[in-house]
Every structure is written in C-alpha cells, then in structure tokens.
Write a protein that holds these residues in place. Structure first.
Motif, mmCIF file in Angstrom:
data_model
loop_
_atom_site.group_PDB
_atom_site.id
_atom_site.type_symbol
_atom_site.label_atom_id
_atom_site.label_comp_id
_atom_site.label_asym_id
_atom_site.label_seq_id
_atom_site.Cartn_x
_atom_site.Cartn_y
_atom_site.Cartn_z
ATOM 1 N N UNK A 304 -15.091 10.485 -2.516
ATOM 2 C CA UNK A 304 -14.089 11.063 -3.412
ATOM 3 C C UNK A 304 -12.845 11.488 -2.638
ATOM 4 N N UNK A 305 -13.055 12.103 -1.469
ATOM 5 C CA UNK A 305 -11.918 12.506 -0.638
ATOM 6 C C UNK A 305 -11.150 11.283 -0.147
ATOM 7 N N UNK A 306 -11.891 10.268 0.318
ATOM 8 C CA UNK A 306 -11.247 9.066 0.833
ATOM 9 C C UNK A 306 -10.447 8.343 -0.239
ATOM 10 N N UNK A 307 -11.014 8.246 -1.439
ATOM 11 C CA UNK A 307 -10.345 7.561 -2.544
ATOM 12 C C UNK A 307 -9.029 8.277 -2.883
ATOM 13 N N UNK A 308 -9.066 9.590 -2.914
ATOM 14 C CA UNK A 308 -7.861 10.364 -3.197
ATOM 15 C C UNK A 308 -6.828 10.183 -2.096
ATOM 16 N N UNK A 309 -7.290 10.226 -0.842
ATOM 17 C CA UNK A 309 -6.370 10.067 0.286
ATOM 18 C C UNK A 309 -5.693 8.699 0.252
ATOM 19 N N UNK A 310 -6.471 7.643 -0.008
ATOM 20 C CA UNK A 310 -5.902 6.293 -0.017
ATOM 21 C C UNK A 310 -4.898 6.118 -1.145
ATOM 22 N N UNK A 311 -5.159 6.733 -2.279
ATOM 23 C CA UNK A 311 -4.235 6.620 -3.403
ATOM 24 C C UNK A 311 -2.947 7.394 -3.156
ATOM 25 N N UNK A 312 -3.051 8.513 -2.466
ATOM 26 C CA UNK A 312 -1.894 9.376 -2.263
ATOM 27 C C UNK A 312 -1.129 9.063 -0.985
ATOM 28 N N UNK A 313 -1.849 8.603 0.058
ATOM 29 C CA UNK A 313 -1.192 8.471 1.359
ATOM 30 C C UNK A 313 -1.362 7.144 2.058
ATOM 31 N N UNK A 314 -2.142 6.235 1.478
ATOM 32 C CA UNK A 314 -2.350 4.926 2.101
ATOM 33 C C UNK A 314 -1.458 3.864 1.479
ATOM 34 N N UNK A 315 -1.253 2.779 2.212
ATOM 35 C CA UNK A 315 -0.499 1.632 1.703
ATOM 36 C C UNK A 315 -1.346 0.380 1.857
ATOM 37 N N UNK A 316 -1.363 -0.456 0.829
ATOM 38 C CA UNK A 316 -2.124 -1.705 0.869
ATOM 39 C C UNK A 316 -1.142 -2.874 0.921
ATOM 40 N N UNK A 317 -1.268 -3.691 1.947
ATOM 41 C CA UNK A 317 -0.331 -4.783 2.181
ATOM 42 C C UNK A 317 -1.070 -6.109 2.259
ATOM 43 N N UNK A 318 -0.401 -7.162 1.821
ATOM 44 C CA UNK A 318 -0.979 -8.501 1.920
ATOM 45 C C UNK A 318 -0.866 -8.985 3.360
ATOM 46 N N UNK A 319 -1.988 -9.366 3.939
ATOM 47 C CA UNK A 319 -1.979 -9.905 5.293
ATOM 48 C C UNK A 319 -1.600 -11.377 5.257
ATOM 49 N N UNK A 320 -2.354 -12.150 4.496
ATOM 50 C CA UNK A 320 -2.065 -13.574 4.339
ATOM 51 C C UNK A 320 -2.705 -14.076 3.045
ATOM 52 N N UNK A 321 -2.140 -15.187 2.516
ATOM 53 C CA UNK A 321 -2.648 -15.748 1.260
ATOM 54 C C UNK A 321 -3.021 -17.223 1.400
ATOM 55 N N UNK A 322 -3.164 -17.706 2.644
ATOM 56 C CA UNK A 322 -3.249 -19.158 2.856
ATOM 57 C C UNK A 322 -4.458 -19.606 3.669
ATOM 58 N N UNK A 323 -5.356 -18.693 4.001
ATOM 59 C CA UNK A 323 -6.476 -19.035 4.886
ATOM 60 C C UNK A 323 -7.775 -19.260 4.111
ATOM 61 N N UNK A 324 -7.643 -19.853 2.929
ATOM 62 C CA UNK A 324 -8.802 -20.099 2.063
ATOM 63 C C UNK A 324 -9.296 -18.788 1.479
ATOM 64 N N UNK A 325 -9.619 -17.833 2.345
ATOM 65 C CA UNK A 325 -9.948 -16.467 1.941
ATOM 66 C C UNK A 325 -8.694 -15.618 2.097
ATOM 67 N N UNK A 326 -8.309 -14.909 1.042
ATOM 68 C CA UNK A 326 -7.107 -14.068 1.088
ATOM 69 C C UNK A 326 -7.392 -12.785 1.866
ATOM 70 N N UNK A 327 -6.334 -12.207 2.452
ATOM 71 C CA UNK A 327 -6.484 -10.989 3.233
ATOM 72 C C UNK A 327 -5.527 -9.893 2.811
ATOM 73 N N UNK A 328 -6.040 -8.671 2.729
ATOM 74 C CA UNK A 328 -5.239 -7.475 2.480
ATOM 75 C C UNK A 328 -5.648 -6.442 3.525
#
Length: 343
Positions: A304-328
C-alpha cells in the motif's frame, strides 16, 4: 583494470545466449574488466564500420548459424561464487569508441512498419552517422536493398546502393550497453531480441558510464554477456534500432548476496529504474508496477505504501517498443528516501 576480454571469433556469439557455453573468462567479484563489444550493424557501411577485429568476427561466425536473434554478444564471463538468488551488479565505468561511425536502421520491426499512414509503413532504410565531438551527425542514407537480410549482418558495399545526402542535425552522444545481463535459466540458444528477468536486450539509454545495472543471477557463476552497444538512443527506440556502433566498455562486476532484485534494476546518481516487460505496453506497465512494488518492499515499504509512493512520486517511461517484448521502466527518485543503502 583486472582483466581484458577481446572480441574474437571464440569470444563472440551471434544472436543468442546459452547457459551451457563454457566461460571465455572467469573473474572474482569486484573485478574490473575491459570488454570489446561489436555492433551487428557494421555491414551497413563496411568501408566505415569495419576494421580487422570486426572483419575477423564477421568472417568467422557461420552465416547460416547466426540467430535466432540479431545481435553480437561478447562472453560469457563467469563470476566466481555467483549462485541463483544472488544479485549481480554491472557498473559501467567508461567507454571507448574504436571507430567513429554508427548506423540506424529503420527496420521492418520498427513501430510504424506495417502500420500508420506514412511511406515508412513499407520501407526500410539505413542512416549512417559520424561522431563529431559530443554528438553524432548524419552522413548519408539509403533504402535497404531488396533480397538482403537485415538481421544477419549482410555487407552492403558502397557500390550496392545509392548513398543519399542527409539534412544536417546533431544527436547528443549517449553511449550505453543495449544488451547486458546474466545467462537465462532456459537451456539452449535463447534469442538476444526479447529482454527478460535476466536482463539482455533491455535497451535503457540511461545505462551510461557512471551507472550500474543489477540482475538476479539465474545460473551458477552468473555467465555474463554484453553487446548491442549504442552511440545514442531515444526512449522507445521507435525505428527499430538506435545509433548502433562498436564500443569498448570498462565494467566492474560485483556480487550482492543479501540483496535481491525482482529483475533488471538500474541505479543512477538520482534514481532507481525498475524494468518490466510484456507483449503489449499494457502488460509491460503491469509487470513494471508489480516489480517496482517488490523492489520497494525490499526497502521497507509494504504494498500500500509503495503503490502510493509510485503514484505520487514515481515516473513510468517507455524503454523500447521494438524488441518483440515491450519494455517500460519506473523511475524512483532516491530523494524520496531518507537514506540509500543496500542492506
């Protein structure tokens, strides 16, 4: 530097990881190793991107046996004492540029190929770049010639194509390891294309000198591979490749026995980056979020703490979209924590 690993036909492999291979080097935890990594795209401009070292590897690795992936990797390096359950740290200390050229292929596995409403939907083309100070500048382009294999390192000589001039622009150099990791659990040849919990083709452009990637060890002695070196890359790697070029890297390999990571985790001066993967971006997002929660749990936060922290202070970025498996990857700033130790 404690060891040096040259790129030779007996130390390089084209397109696969294999945990049954004999190590080409065995090192102690904490060792610093200078590793030569060769690009699989040197054939795009062999007059500019090949020297004797590169040519020897290209000529010696059987063309028909290249694959199932498309990258040249150097290794494996055995780390003495490493066992499943340990974490391996690969700290990138520095890079050298053996040749001042790189190649970008707008490939048939790029994001717009077969989709979108542009001519890129049905075409592949090469752009060759030259290093100019702290940037790479485009030198020429050409359409990929029909009937040639863009995965196996076919040599495209100047007389084979019409090299077209490019509009001038500058791409800041961001040298990094596109591929690094430990050998996967799966036996036999595992393709270098999709990344996974073991690392591999993660393609995080932030894995530059001064940073470290951590991998959960999958097999005894870790068996480290590296390659697919890039001169620069944008988040997404949308055309299918970065500016692919040869790099000689200086790395430190160290074991951590009391700290376990949920998959590849990059450490920079400012942040932790936790990677996740999936067949779609939705699935990659879910995987990244779940791995991030496990990472934060190792730092004392419940879900619960981690989920709140990630929503408030984390950023999710696309690593790549072309390696068959996508990465974030999740970017978790270190300043969110009161202290920063791996205990």
């Amino acid at each position: 530097m404690d060891y040096e690993l040259r790129a030779r036909p007996d130390t390089c492999h084209w397109g696969y990881f294999d945990n049954q291979l004999d190590p080409v080097l065995r090192v102690e935890s904490g060792s610093v190793v200078r590793v030569e990594c060769l690009s699989h795209r040197a054939g795009d401009a062999p007059d500019l991107m090949m020297n004797d070292t590169v040519l020897a590897v290209y000529e010696s690795l059987n063309y028909d046996e290249r694959g199932p992936g498309g990258h040249i990797v150097t290794g494996p390096i055995a780390v003495k004492g490493a066992m499943p359950g340990d974490t391996l740290e690969c700290r990138l200390l520095g890079v050298e540029y053996p040749l001042p050229y790189g190649s970008n292929l707008a490939a048939k596995w790029g994001w717009l190929y077969t989709q979108g409403e542009t001519p890129l939907k049905t075409s592949e083309y090469v752009t060759i770049y030259k290093i100019d100070g702290d940037a790479a500048i485009p030198v020429f382009q050409y359409p990929w010639p029909s009937g040639r294999n863009s995965r196996k390192g076919d040599l495209i000589f100047p007389e084979d194509v019409t090299r077209l001039p490019c509009t001038s622009y500058r791409v800041p150099l961001r040298p990094h390891l596109g591929i690094c990791g430990v050998a996967p659990k799966m036996r036999g040849k595992v393709s270098t294309i999709p990344p996974g919990v073991f690392g591999g083709n993660v393609d995080n452009r932030h894995f530059m000198p001064g940073t470290a990637m951590y991998y959960p060890v999958q097999v005894p002695e870790a068996m480290v591979f590296m390659g697919d070196t890039h001169l620069a890359e944008g988040d997404g790697e949308v055309s299918g490749t970065a500016i692919e070029g040869h790099l000689t890297v200086l790395v430190q390999l160290a074991l951590h026995r009391q700290w376990t990571v949920p998959g590849p985790v990059l450490e920079t001066d400012e942040a932790w980056m936790v990677h996740g993967f999936g067949e779609t971006l939705d699935k990659a997002m879910t995987d990244t979020l779940e791995r991030s929660l496990r990472f934060l749990k190792s730092r004392g936060l419940d879900e619960a703490e981690g989920y709140a922290l990630l929503s408030a202070g984390g950023d999710f970025q696309i690593t790549q979209v072309v390696n068959s498996i996508k990465g974030i990857h999740a970017v978790i700033p270190k300043k969110l924590f009161n202290h920063d130790t791996k205990e």
